[in-house]
Design a protein around this motif. Structure first.
Motif, PDB file in Angstrom:
ATOM      1  N   ALA A   5       0.827  -1.203   0.000  1.00 32.84           N
ATOM      2  CA  ALA A   5       0.000   0.000   0.000  1.00 32.84           C
ATOM      3  C   ALA A   5       0.865   1.257   0.000  1.00 32.84           C
ATOM      4  CB  ALA A   5      -0.935  -0.010   1.208  1.00 32.84           C
ATOM      5  N   ILE A   6       2.010   1.186   0.745  1.00 34.47           N
ATOM      6  CA  ILE A   6       2.892   2.361   0.792  1.00 34.47           C
ATOM      7  C   ILE A   6       3.557   2.568  -0.566  1.00 34.47           C
ATOM      8  CG2 ILE A   6       4.981   3.315   1.836  1.00 34.47           C
ATOM      9  CD1 ILE A   6       4.247   1.901   4.433  1.00 34.47           C
ATOM     10  N   ASP A   7       4.070   1.465  -1.128  1.00 30.56           N
ATOM     11  CA  ASP A   7       4.712   1.602  -2.432  1.00 30.56           C
ATOM     12  C   ASP A   7       3.730   2.054  -3.501  1.00 30.56           C
ATOM     13  OD1 ASP A   7       6.906  -1.255  -1.978  1.00 30.56           O
ATOM     14  OD2 ASP A   7       7.182   0.854  -1.470  1.00 30.56           O
ATOM     15  N   LEU A   8       2.505   1.554  -3.428  1.00 30.96           N
ATOM     16  CA  LEU A   8       1.476   1.957  -4.387  1.00 30.96           C
ATOM     17  C   LEU A   8       1.215   3.446  -4.299  1.00 30.96           C
ATOM     18  CD1 LEU A   8      -0.532   0.968  -6.524  1.00 30.96           C
ATOM     19  CD2 LEU A   8      -2.183   0.593  -4.683  1.00 30.96           C
ATOM     20  N   GLU A   9       1.128   3.939  -3.068  1.00 30.05           N
ATOM     21  CA  GLU A   9       0.905   5.374  -2.915  1.00 30.05           C
ATOM     22  C   GLU A   9       2.133   6.166  -3.376  1.00 30.05           C
ATOM     23  OE1 GLU A   9      -1.051   8.747  -2.510  1.00 30.05           O
ATOM     24  OE2 GLU A   9      -1.904   6.729  -2.335  1.00 30.05           O
ATOM     25  N   VAL A  13       2.010   9.027  -6.298  1.00 29.33           N
ATOM     26  CA  VAL A  13       2.533  10.390  -6.126  1.00 29.33           C
ATOM     27  C   VAL A  13       3.564  10.707  -7.198  1.00 29.33           C
ATOM     28  CG1 VAL A  13       3.904  11.876  -4.609  1.00 29.33           C
ATOM     29  CG2 VAL A  13       2.038  10.515  -3.654  1.00 29.33           C
ATOM     30  N   LEU A  14       4.458   9.747  -7.465  1.00 27.97           N
ATOM     31  CA  LEU A  14       5.475   9.955  -8.496  1.00 27.97           C
ATOM     32  C   LEU A  14       4.852  10.160  -9.866  1.00 27.97           C
ATOM     33  CD1 LEU A  14       8.020   7.266  -7.278  1.00 27.97           C
ATOM     34  CD2 LEU A  14       8.475   9.733  -7.400  1.00 27.97           C
ATOM     35  N   ALA A 118       8.049   6.709 -12.351  1.00 30.14           N
ATOM     36  CA  ALA A 118       7.844   5.871 -11.170  1.00 30.14           C
ATOM     37  C   ALA A 118       8.634   4.573 -11.277  1.00 30.14           C
ATOM     38  CB  ALA A 118       6.359   5.572 -10.996  1.00 30.14           C
ATOM     39  N   MET A 119       8.690   4.019 -12.470  1.00 30.05           N
ATOM     40  CA  MET A 119       9.402   2.755 -12.700  1.00 30.05           C
ATOM     41  C   MET A 119      10.894   2.907 -12.380  1.00 30.05           C
ATOM     42  SD  MET A 119       9.415   0.636 -16.255  1.00 30.05           S
ATOM     43  CE  MET A 119      10.370  -0.856 -16.473  1.00 30.05           C
ATOM     44  N   VAL A 120      11.496   3.979 -12.842  1.00 32.04           N
ATOM     45  CA  VAL A 120      12.921   4.210 -12.604  1.00 32.04           C
ATOM     46  C   VAL A 120      13.176   4.538 -11.135  1.00 32.04           C
ATOM     47  CG1 VAL A 120      14.846   5.746 -13.108  1.00 32.04           C
ATOM     48  CG2 VAL A 120      13.391   4.920 -14.974  1.00 32.04           C
ATOM     49  N   THR A 121      12.363   5.423 -10.575  1.00 28.95           N
ATOM     50  CA  THR A 121      12.568   5.869  -9.192  1.00 28.95           C
ATOM     51  C   THR A 121      12.430   4.728  -8.191  1.00 28.95           C
ATOM     52  OG1 THR A 121      11.705   8.056  -9.792  1.00 28.95           O
ATOM     53  CG2 THR A 121      11.817   7.533  -7.444  1.00 28.95           C
ATOM     54  N   LEU A 122      11.468   3.841  -8.432  1.00 27.18           N
ATOM     55  CA  LEU A 122      11.196   2.736  -7.504  1.00 27.18           C
ATOM     56  C   LEU A 122      11.864   1.434  -7.929  1.00 27.18           C
ATOM     57  CD1 LEU A 122       7.392   3.371  -6.833  1.00 27.18           C
ATOM     58  CD2 LEU A 122       9.341   4.054  -5.417  1.00 27.18           C
ATOM     59  N   SER A 123      12.671   1.494  -8.980  1.00 25.13           N
ATOM     60  CA  SER A 123      13.369   0.310  -9.502  1.00 25.13           C
ATOM     61  C   SER A 123      12.403  -0.836  -9.786  1.00 25.13           C
ATOM     62  CB  SER A 123      14.466  -0.147  -8.516  1.00 25.13           C
ATOM     63  OG  SER A 123      15.420   0.867  -8.304  1.00 25.13           O
TER      64      SER A 123
END
Length: 397
Positions: A5-9, A13-14, A118-123
């Motif tokens: 849930a945290i990663d989804l949020e 946001v990203l 978001a893909m790059v930032t969160l790997s």
């Protein structure tokens, strides 16, 4: 595993922040495409505008891909599941962007940019691709792209995604507050042209020496007009006479008609096509003309305050070459609302004006945020990806 849930949020946001950051540029691109309408396979301004912008952002971009001058693709990532955003940008003859493809291109471009950030930032593992698909309006561009391998191997693509503008009053019913549709069943479509070849003669001196190709066209048109009384309510037949002759005192030796035959499924559309062709061929037989067929290729929005209907039970009578894609890989074709006057829908000059307004751009950008999140969910959530594949494999022809 699905995102927490945290990663989804974090991802949301990203996505939203990146799209909002790019919005001034996206708005300019949208306006530029709207003011430079281009017909099927001639979308040179759109191709240049979109690819140049993507290159300026540092994406790997290929121009004129898959044998089509105005197709392109931008990509990000290696390995893992792949999601393809499809961008349309062709217009209609004389009435410009009356189907709002400027908005489709903008929404898919924005979704790709937001999801990529978001893909790059969160790997996040996986691959994203933005595919420029020319000639949806009658040209069947996606069908040609399929044949050229743009969606191959099909098992390599977890989802193909796009969204289309639709008049707000057609989405909302009885004040339900809806601002979009997640899906609607569209019609299967056969598009083709027919040529009749006859023999020219002087219409005053010796008409008996001629074989009238216009008569063949009119006979075919009239035969099909009679057939319309005997077809199902969800079937459609459209036709225009493109060429009928050059001078009234010359027996025309050539005529050409453009046809579109639609049905709620491929089975019904194929059966109706057979009946239509019989009517056309009867026109050739009656006049003695030769006949030739010319085939033509045929939950994240709620966080943005948007109320989206999952599926409308009643199917639509429109059709799109995104339907071809949906028979090749798991696909999503949503709708976002564009405010219009009552009874003004797509392919109407007044919809052209509506597609160029700021309210329409805002709707496209909100849709882009939802599509970006959908793409990320497909990449990271095994359950969503598997269910999409199961739904695709059980597709009712």
């Amino acid at each position: 595993m699905p995102l927490s849930a945290i990663d989804l949020e974090q991802a949301r946001v990203l996505v939203n922040d990146r799209i909002n950051e790019a919005n001034p540029d996206l708005h300019k691109i949208n306006k530029a495409l709207h003011s430079h309408p281009e017909l099927a396979y001639k979308e040179y301004f759109a191709h240049e505008t979109l690819t140049t912008y993507l290159e300026s952002l540092g994406f790997v971009v290929k121009r004129s891909t898959y044998g089509l001058e105005t197709s392109f693709e931008a990509s990000l990532g290696q390995g893992g599941r792949q999601v393809v955003f499809c961008a349309e940008y062709d217009a209609l003859p004389e009435i410009g962007h009356a189907c709002g493809h400027n908005l489709i291109a903008t929404a898919s471009l924005a979704a790709f940019i937001g999801a990529a950030h978001a893909m790059v930032t969160l790997s996040i593992p996986g691959r994203l691709r933005l595919l420029g698909t020319p000639a949806e309006e009658g040209g069947g561009g996606k069908a040609k792209l399929i044949d050229a391998g743009a969606f191959n191997p099909p098992e390599d693509i977890a989802a193909a995604i796009m969204a289309h503008p639709k008049a707000l009053y057609l989405i909302q019913q009885d004040g339900d507050g809806l601002s979009g549709l997640a899906g609607i069943r569209l019609a299967a479509s056969h598009k083709f042209r027919v040529e009749f070849h006859g023999k020219t003669a002087h219409a005053g001196n010796s008409p008996w020496k001629g074989t009238n190709a216009l008569d063949a066209a009119v006979a075919a048109y009239h035969n099909v007009a009679l057939l319309r009384q005997q077809i199902q309510p969800d079937e459609r037949i459209h036709c225009i006479i493109e060429v009928g002759g050059t001078a009234q005192n010359i027996i025309p030796d050539y005529s050409r008609l453009s046809w579109n035959v639609r049905g709620p499924s491929m089975t019904t559309a194929d059966a109706l096509l057979k009946r239509v062709k019989a009517c056309i061929e009867a026109g050739a037989t009656a006049t003695g003309c030769k006949l030739n067929y010319i085939p033509v290729y045929v939950e994240d929005m709620a966080t943005l305050g948007q109320k989206i209907l999952f599926k409308r039970p009643k199917g639509g009578s429109g059709s799109t070459d995104m339907g071809n894609v949906s028979h090749h890989v798991p696909s999503f074709h949503g709708y976002f609302a564009v405010p219009t006057e009552k009874d003004v829908g797509a392919h109407n000059p007044k919809f052209t004006a509506a597609a160029g307004r700021d309210e329409a751009h805002v709707s496209a950008i909100e849709s882009a945020k939802g599509m970006a999140m959908l793409a990320l969910r497909v990449l990271v959530d095994d359950t969503i990806a598997k269910e999409a594949l199961l739904d695709f494999e059980s597709l009712d022809e």
